[in-house]
Design an enzyme around this catalytic site. Structure first.
Site, short mmCIF file in Angstrom:
data_model
loop_
_atom_site.label_atom_id
_atom_site.label_comp_id
_atom_site.label_asym_id
_atom_site.label_seq_id
_atom_site.Cartn_x
_atom_site.Cartn_y
_atom_site.Cartn_z
N ASP A 103 0.84 -1.20 0.00
CA ASP A 103 0.00 0.00 0.00
C ASP A 103 0.88 1.25 0.00
O ASP A 103 2.04 1.20 0.44
CB ASP A 103 -0.85 0.06 1.28
CG ASP A 103 -1.76 -1.13 1.41
OD1 ASP A 103 -2.09 -1.74 0.39
OD2 ASP A 103 -2.12 -1.44 2.56
N1 URA Z 1 -1.10 -5.93 3.92
C1 URA Z 1 -1.60 -4.67 3.91
O1 URA Z 1 -2.61 -4.41 4.50
N2 URA Z 1 -0.91 -3.74 3.26
C2 URA Z 1 0.24 -3.98 2.61
O2 URA Z 1 0.81 -3.06 2.03
C3 URA Z 1 0.74 -5.29 2.62
C4 URA Z 1 0.04 -6.24 3.29
#
Ligand code: URA
Length: 233
Positions: A103
């Protein structure tokens, strides 16, 4: 694996097929220290040292590790946000793609490669490649949360998750190991247990760790790391 030198050169993304031809004609390409003029010569890029103007170029597959900072989206282009591709050195940028995604606000280990089979292997839930995250979150993880993770959570929208490992590290801090990569997976898993994530960092994937790679920096995997990754551990 043996392949034509001109093809191997254009596969790097550094040179187009015609630029590779011109570079060969100009004597700018060497293989194991010897100038090669003929693009039809067969080479093994995994074994032989191929140089352009004396600089070693990587003509085998490339695997890069980025220590991703917050604020970059995992995408090759984006109309609004900075993308992780901006952090990739220009000689590799046209060649590699991110393996899975983090993310925008998640930090830590993100791999890039031009090896589609390897990327597929790492991403597929079938192969259960472990990914380890450090999270800061609201609330405190309990033994009931640990048990719920290990049994396989059901998210608020009904999505089922594979069994995962939750290790409470202290108040509002946990380590989470998952073997799949669903959208916002860790944040949604934690939220389903009432623990909203405020900070997330991927620390490891398939046994690879960031080591002392500074945030925002990229490096090639070592040969040993690459071999271990291909073996699946
Ligand atoms: N899980 C998440 O919620 N975000 C990420 O970036 C990776 C795994």
């Amino acid at each position: 694996m043996l392949q034509r030198l001109d093809k191997a050169l254009s596969n790097t993304g550094l040179l187009t097929r015609s630029q590779a031809k011109d570079a060969l004609k100009a004597g700018r390409i060497q293989c194991d220290g010897v100038i090669v003029w003929d693009g039809a010569v067969k080479v093994d890029p995994e074994v032989q040292a191929i140089t352009l103007d004396g600089e070693r170029i990587s003509v085998g597959t490339v695997i890069l590790m980025l220590n991703k900072p917050a604020g970059f989206v995992t995408s090759t282009q984006d109309p609004r946000d900075k993308t992780v591709m901006e952090l990739i050195p220009s000689q590799y940028r046209r060649r590699v793609a991110p393996v899975g995604r983090l993310d925008k606000e998640t930090e830590g280990l993100l791999l890039f490669t031009d090896d589609g089979d390897l990327a597929h292997f790492l991403i597929s839930p079938k192969h259960q490649v472990p990914k380890i995250y450090y999270a800061r979150h609201e609330g405190e993880a309990t033994q009931e949360d640990v048990a719920a993770f290990s049994q396989g959570l059901t998210l608020k929208d009904g999505t089922s998750c594979l069994p995962a490992r939750l290790e409470p590290l202290g108040p509002g801090e946990s380590r989470i190991t998952v073997c799949e990569g669903k959208y916002h997976q860790v944040r949604r898993m934690m939220a389903s247990r009432g623990m909203s994530v405020t900070y997330l960092e991927r620390q490891s994937e398939s046994g690879l760790t960031l080591g002392d790679l500074p945030r925002g920096e990229v490096r090639l995997l070592t040969q040993g790391e690459e071999m271990a990754l291909r073996r699946g551990n």
